[in-house]
Scaffold this active site. Structure first.
Site, PDB file in Angstrom:
ATOM      1  N   SER A 188       0.208   5.806  -8.725  1.00 63.69           N
ATOM      2  CA  SER A 188       1.275   4.994  -8.146  1.00 63.69           C
ATOM      3  C   SER A 188       1.782   3.896  -9.065  1.00 63.69           C
ATOM      4  O   SER A 188       2.934   3.490  -8.951  1.00 63.69           O
ATOM      5  CB  SER A 188       0.805   4.407  -6.821  1.00 63.69           C
ATOM      6  N   HIS A 216       1.780   9.287  -2.497  1.00 60.64           N
ATOM      7  CA  HIS A 216       3.102   9.058  -3.101  1.00 60.64           C
ATOM      8  C   HIS A 216       3.853  10.368  -3.342  1.00 60.64           C
ATOM      9  O   HIS A 216       4.693  10.431  -4.236  1.00 60.64           O
ATOM     10  CB  HIS A 216       2.973   8.266  -4.404  1.00 60.64           C
ATOM     11  N   LYS A 247       4.105   5.949   4.322  1.00 64.67           N
ATOM     12  CA  LYS A 247       5.074   5.903   3.225  1.00 64.67           C
ATOM     13  C   LYS A 247       6.282   6.783   3.588  1.00 64.67           C
ATOM     14  O   LYS A 247       7.051   6.438   4.461  1.00 64.67           O
ATOM     15  CB  LYS A 247       4.401   6.290   1.912  1.00 64.67           C
TER      16      LYS A 247
HETATM   17  C1  LIG Z   1      -0.688   3.801  -0.197  1.00 66.67           C
HETATM   18  C2  LIG Z   1      -1.836   4.558  -0.694  1.00 66.67           C
HETATM   19  C3  LIG Z   1      -3.019   4.639   0.045  1.00 66.67           C
HETATM   20  C4  LIG Z   1      -3.214   3.872   1.318  1.00 66.67           C
HETATM   21  O1  LIG Z   1      -2.430   4.382   2.329  1.00 66.67           O
HETATM   22  P1  LIG Z   1      -2.363   3.620   3.729  1.00 66.67           P
HETATM   23  O2  LIG Z   1      -2.047   4.664   4.722  1.00 66.67           O
HETATM   24  O3  LIG Z   1      -1.300   2.570   3.596  1.00 66.67           O
HETATM   25  O4  LIG Z   1      -3.703   3.001   3.944  1.00 66.67           O
HETATM   26  C5  LIG Z   1      -4.028   5.443  -0.435  1.00 66.67           C
HETATM   27  N1  LIG Z   1      -3.898   6.130  -1.592  1.00 66.67           N
HETATM   28  C6  LIG Z   1      -2.786   6.048  -2.340  1.00 66.67           C
HETATM   29  C7  LIG Z   1      -2.685   6.821  -3.620  1.00 66.67           C
HETATM   30  C8  LIG Z   1      -1.727   5.244  -1.929  1.00 66.67           C
HETATM   31  O5  LIG Z   1      -0.638   5.150  -2.681  1.00 66.67           O
END
Ligand SMILES: *Cc1c(COP(=O)(O)O)cnc(C)c1O
Length: 400
Positions: A188, A216, A247
Site C-alpha cells: 500500500s 488494496h 476500502k
Molecule cells: C487497510 C488494510 C488493512 C486493514 O483493513 P481494515 O478493514 O481497515 O482493518 C489490512 N491490510 C491491508 C494491506 C490494508 O491495506
C-alpha cells in the site's frame, strides 16, 4: 494519576513533534467522495480528495446508502453479540457467500475489520511445527497476526524471489511441517503489485501454502475486481485471500478471509477476533453486500479509475515530481524528508487538494512521500486541477 507517567508521555509526544512526525487529523464535515468538505478555522471548504481508499467511488453511492437504510429498518441497528452465542443474521451469511463466490473460494468468514481477519487467521491454522514466510513490506496487521501465532517466522525482502526461495529452504531444513507464504496483493505504501505468479511457482516447488491480503485490490483490480490473483494470473493457486469492506467495497467496515471450507470452518471455531468480538452492524453488512454487487458490474468505474491513474502520473511527472513506477491507482510522490512532505501537504491543502504526507514509522526514514490515490469518484477536471496544484505548491516550496 502518576505525574511521572504523564510527563513521560508528554516528552514522547514532544519528541514525535520535534522530529516532524506528528500526525494531525483533519475533520470532514460531509460524506467521503471525490470532492469533500474539510473543516478548518475559517469554516469548511471544498477540496479534491486524493487520499481515500474509495477506489470505485462507492462510499457514498446512493444504492449502497439505500441498502444500508433498508437493512436498518428490517434488521435493526446492532447485533449486541458475538455469533457463536447469539447467532448472525441472514445478511451476514449472504455477505460471506457473495464474497467467497466472487473470489472463487468455497466459503468466507467475516470479521469486524481486515485488521482482525489478519490478526486472527494465522494462529488457528499453524502452530510451532509450521513456518510463516512473510514479505518485509506486509501490512502491520499481518505482522501482528504472525506474531500472535506460534509458527516459526521468516521474512524476505519485498518481492525478492531469491530471498523467498532461501527462506523456504531454511524452513525445510528446520523441519517445518507446513509452510505458508504471506503477502499483500498490493503493497500500500508503494503501490507495487506482488509477484504472485512467481510466489505461487515457488510455493508449488516447495509445497507451501499462499495467503494474500488483497485490501488494496479487491473490487477494483483484476477481471471484475477479483483482485491481484486475477490480475497477475496466479488465480486459484492463492489458497487464502484476506480483504476488507472498508476500502473499495463501500468503505464501511468489515474484513474477511476467503478460502477452502475446512480453513473457514476452523477459523469459525478458533479465530479469536471472530469469537470474542461483535458481528458487523446490519446496515454495514447490507451496504457492503450492495457495494460488492455494484463493484462486480462496474467495468466502467474500473476503466475510469485506470484512466485517472495514467493521466495523473503523466501530469505529475511532467511537472517535475518523482513518482514510484506502478500500475495501480496508488501513486506515491516521493519527497524524502518528512517535514517537506508535511509542508507540501499543507500547501496543497491551502490550494484545495486533500492529500496526506506519509513518513516514518509508516514508511522507512528518508522515504517520506505524499501517497496519492485515484478514485472513480474524481472527474478528469479534478485530476487536472490536482496536477496544477501540485505544480504550483511544488514551485513555491522549491521542490520542482
Ligand atoms: C487497510 C488494510 C488493512 C486493514 O483493513 P481494515 O478493514 O481497515 O482493518 C489490512 N491490510 C491491508 C494491506 C490494508 O491495506
Amino acid at each position: 494519576m502518576s505525574e511521572a507517567f504523564l510527563s513521560h508521555l508528554s516528552a514522547t509526544l514532544k519528541d514525535i513533534e520535534a522530529a516532524g512526525l506528528f500526525k494531525r487529523e483533519r475533520l470532514l464535515t460531509g460524506p467521503q467522495g471525490g470532492r469533500i468538505r474539510v473543516g478548518g478555522p475559517k469554516g469548511a471548504r471544498e477540496a479534491v480528495n486524493l487520499c481515500a481508499n474509495n477506489y470505485l467511488g462507492l462510499a457514498d453511492h446512493p444504492d449502497v446508502i439505500a441498502a444500508a437504510k433498508s437493512a436498518m429498518d428490517e434488521f435493526g441497528f446492532g447485533m449486541a453479540s458475538v455469533r457463536f452465542i447469539c447467532g448472525a443474521q441472514t445478511l451476514h451469511r449472504e455477505l460471506e457467500q457473495a464474497i467467497a463466490r466472487h473470489l472463487g473460494k468455497d466459503d468466507a468468514i467475516v470479521f469486524a475489520a481486515c485488521f482482525d481477519a489478519n490478526g486472527g487467521v494465522f494462529e488457528p491454522l499453524l502452530d510451532e511445527a509450521d513456518a510463516i514466510i512473510s514479505d518485509s513490506l506486509n501490512h502491520a496487521s499481518i505482522i501482528d497476526g504472525v506474531r500472535l501465532s506460534k509458527a516459526k517466522r521468516y521474512r524476505f525482502a519485498n518481492s525478492d524471489m531469491n530471498e523467498l526461495e532461501d527462506r523456504l529452504k531454511e524452513a525445510d531444513s528446520a523441519g517445518a511441517r507446513f509452510k505458508l507464504i504471506a503477502s499483500d496483493g498490493v503493497f500500500s505504501m508503494d503501490g507495487y503489485v506482488a509477484k504472485l505468479k512467481e510466489v505461487c511457482a515457488l510455493a508449488d516447488r516447495y509445497g507451501a501454502l499462499v495467503l494474500v491480503d488483497d485490501c488494496h485490490a479487491t473490487g477494483h483490480l483484476g477481471e471484475k475486481g477479483r483482485g491481484t490473483p486475477a490480475l497477475t494470473g496466479a488465480g486459484g493457486r492463492v489458497d487464502i485471500v484476506t480483504g476488507t469492506f472498508g476500502k473499495t467495497l463501500g468503505g464501511g467496515m468489515g474484513g474477511f478471509v476467503a478460502a477452502a471450507q475446512p480453513i473457514v470452518d476452523l477459523l469459525r471455531q478458533r479465530a479469536r477476533p471472530y469469537l470474542f468480538s461483535n458481528s458487523l452492524a446490519p446496515p454495514i453488512a447490507a451496504g457492503a453486500l450492495k457495494a460488492l454487487e455494484i463493484a462486480i458490474e462496474a467495468d466502467d468505474r474500473r476503466a475510469l479509475l485506470q484512466a485517472h491513474a495514467i493521466r495523473f502520473r503523466a501530469g505529475i511527472e511532467k511537472a517535475g515530481f518523482k513518482v514510484l513506477k506502478g500500475e495501480t491507482p496508488i501513486i506515491p510522490v516521493m519527497l524524502g524528508d518528512a517535514r517537506l512532505a508535511q509542508d507540501l501537504a499543507q500547501a496543497l491543502d491551502d490550494l484545495g487538494v486533500f492529500v496526506a504526507g506519509f513518513f516514518f514509522p509508516v514508511v522507512p526514514k528518508g522515504q517520506a512521500r505524499i501517497r496519492t490515490q485515484m478514485s472513480a469518484a474524481l472527474t478528469t477536471e479534478d485530476i487536472d486541477f490536482a496536477v496544477s496544484a501540485f505544480a504550483e505548491a511544488g514551485k513555491s516550496l522549491g521542490i520542482v
